[in-house]
Design a protein around this motif. Structure first.
Motif, PDB file in Angstrom:
ATOM      1  N   ALA A  61      -5.350   5.142   0.843  1.00 51.34           N
ATOM      2  CA  ALA A  61      -4.253   5.377   1.688  1.00 51.34           C
ATOM      3  C   ALA A  61      -4.409   6.739   2.571  1.00 51.34           C
ATOM      4  O   ALA A  61      -4.422   6.906   3.903  1.00 51.34           O
ATOM      5  N   ALA A  68       2.007   6.090  -7.599  1.00 50.57           N
ATOM      6  CA  ALA A  68       1.107   6.584  -8.364  1.00 50.57           C
ATOM      7  C   ALA A  68       1.396   8.052  -8.796  1.00 50.57           C
ATOM      8  O   ALA A  68       1.116   8.149 -10.000  1.00 50.57           O
ATOM      9  N   ALA A  78      -5.302   1.533  -3.911  1.00 50.78           N
ATOM     10  CA  ALA A  78      -4.393   1.894  -2.652  1.00 50.78           C
ATOM     11  C   ALA A  78      -4.057   3.340  -2.545  1.00 50.78           C
ATOM     12  O   ALA A  78      -4.102   4.031  -1.380  1.00 50.78           O
ATOM     13  N   ALA A  79      -4.046   4.122  -3.819  1.00 52.33           N
ATOM     14  CA  ALA A  79      -4.006   5.520  -3.815  1.00 52.33           C
ATOM     15  C   ALA A  79      -4.989   6.210  -3.087  1.00 52.33           C
ATOM     16  O   ALA A  79      -4.871   7.197  -2.573  1.00 52.33           O
ATOM     17  N   SER A 134      -4.068  15.514  -1.474  1.00 56.30           N
ATOM     18  CA  SER A 134      -3.586  13.994  -1.255  1.00 56.30           C
ATOM     19  C   SER A 134      -4.470  12.823  -0.918  1.00 56.30           C
ATOM     20  O   SER A 134      -4.310  11.857  -0.459  1.00 56.30           O
ATOM     21  N   ARG A 135      -5.844  13.179  -1.466  1.00 59.87           N
ATOM     22  CA  ARG A 135      -6.678  11.984  -1.392  1.00 59.87           C
ATOM     23  C   ARG A 135      -6.151  11.072  -2.515  1.00 59.87           C
ATOM     24  O   ARG A 135      -5.840  11.342  -3.557  1.00 59.87           O
ATOM     25  N   ALA A 173       2.526   2.082  -3.360  1.00 60.89           N
ATOM     26  CA  ALA A 173       1.587   2.318  -4.424  1.00 60.89           C
ATOM     27  C   ALA A 173       1.140   3.782  -4.232  1.00 60.89           C
ATOM     28  O   ALA A 173       1.293   4.538  -5.344  1.00 60.89           O
ATOM     29  N   ALA A 174       1.059   4.175  -3.115  1.00 58.95           N
ATOM     30  CA  ALA A 174       0.795   5.827  -2.968  1.00 58.95           C
ATOM     31  C   ALA A 174       1.711   6.635  -3.290  1.00 58.95           C
ATOM     32  O   ALA A 174       1.418   7.639  -3.611  1.00 58.95           O
ATOM     33  N   THR A 216       0.959  -1.327   0.120  1.00 60.22           N
ATOM     34  CA  THR A 216       0.014   0.123   0.086  1.00 60.22           C
ATOM     35  C   THR A 216       0.963   1.285  -0.124  1.00 60.22           C
ATOM     36  O   THR A 216       0.704   2.117  -0.752  1.00 60.22           O
ATOM     37  N   ALA A 227       1.400  18.095  -2.865  1.00 61.20           N
ATOM     38  CA  ALA A 227       0.630  17.401  -2.019  1.00 61.20           C
ATOM     39  C   ALA A 227       0.170  16.045  -2.355  1.00 61.20           C
ATOM     40  O   ALA A 227      -0.166  15.281  -1.738  1.00 61.20           O
ATOM     41  N   SER A 228      -0.037  15.903  -3.687  1.00 59.87           N
ATOM     42  CA  SER A 228      -0.414  14.482  -4.378  1.00 59.87           C
ATOM     43  C   SER A 228       0.660  13.601  -4.300  1.00 59.87           C
ATOM     44  O   SER A 228       0.333  12.697  -5.026  1.00 59.87           O
ATOM     45  N   ARG A 229       1.768  13.998  -3.979  1.00 55.26           N
ATOM     46  CA  ARG A 229       2.962  12.961  -4.249  1.00 55.26           C
ATOM     47  C   ARG A 229       2.722  11.800  -3.066  1.00 55.26           C
ATOM     48  O   ARG A 229       2.465  11.802  -1.975  1.00 55.26           O
ATOM     49  N   ARG A 240       0.812  10.941 -12.559  1.00 58.68           N
ATOM     50  CA  ARG A 240       0.129  11.925 -12.592  1.00 58.68           C
ATOM     51  C   ARG A 240       0.749  13.266 -13.147  1.00 58.68           C
ATOM     52  O   ARG A 240       0.293  14.308 -13.656  1.00 58.68           O
TER      53      ARG A 240
END
Lengths: 179, 179
Positions: free
Chosen positions: B24, A24, B20-21, B178-179, A20-21, A17, A177-179, A28
């Protein structure tokens, strides 16, 4: 600042998990137009430079701007914005030419920090100038003695600079933030 | 706005990269102090309300504020900020009492949108008032005829409101990204 694959490639760890976070958003970040290193980002930087140069030139050519603190602040803030936006535009051109994008977290956070500082400065300068322009024009009705048209043009251009700087900051912050 | 587990629990799908993304940050959002629904968020809202009420009261008790557009704008912006911050503070108290947090994406994006609108308004009003206060005090040297101290206090409190409103917006935006 860009990440070429020069390091020896290790065997990929099992996909948990956590991994993957982290992995991902790499995909993007390439897709976000308007970020540093993309043609959209370059267009935003050029718009910022254009409006900041306009605000700087129009305000600094009036004869009585040094007598008002807010107008001096506007000249200083737009000068700083010109330096910042042109530097970042050159970095964007380089990144587009070598077909790399800034997937380095430290570079993007530096850009976001610079963007938030310059855009806050130009916005506060624009608001202060707008307050004084409205005071001269509407409240005191003394536009005949002052360069109201030039003050208004310069203030408007400073607001346009801020509008062009905001997407740059928000996209960099979002990608951070989306890293 | 909160998500109680009333729906029948389905069998969990196999953990792919996509799932997972998405899954998390659910854990991460609970940990961020200062977000909506946390004691830190409530403290931020109370600070915002306190400073906005101060700016509103100090400015609206001066006799000559209606003659300057920027000061009228400051009164309006701080009034809006008071309404917004007190409403969100009440929502936070409710969320803390029922021990839920706002993990709903739509609620958090609504809060972020409201925060960015109110904090931009209060910041622009504070900058415009600061420009005029500096014009009266430093450039025209006419503090003896005006309520400079009250104008400065109110402008300072408006800036403090903005400083307290900024973390609320940034944390909500960060948790959204960060969602």
């Amino acid at each position: 600042m860009s990440h070429p694959a020069v390091h020896p490639v290790e065997a990929p760890p099992p996909l948990t998990t956590e991994n993957a976070a982290v992995a991902a958003p790499r995909v993007r970040m390439k897709d976000l137009q308007g970020m540093a290193g993309t043609p959209g980002g370059l267009v935003l930087r050029l718009f910022q430079s254009f409006f900041a140069i306009g605000a700087f030139l129009v305000m600094s050519t009036t004869s009585d701007f040094p007598s008002v603190t807010a107008f001096r602040f506007l000249v200083a803030a737009s000068g700083l914005q010109i330096l910042w936006s042109l530097s970042l535009a050159m970095l964007d051109i380089y990144a587009i030419l070598v077909k790399r994008n800034f997937c380095n977290c430290r570079a993007v956070s530096l850009f976001a920090a610079g963007d938030v500082i310059t855009s806050t400065l130009i916005f506060s300068a624009a608001c202060a100038s707008a307050g004084i322009t409205v005071l001269i024009g509407n409240d005191l009705q003394s536009c005949s003695k002052n360069h109201c048209a030039q003050f208004e043009t310069s203030t408007g251009m400073a607001f346009m600079t801020w509008f062009a700087a905001l997407p740059s900051f928000l996209l960099n912050f979002w990608s951070l933030a989306s890293r």
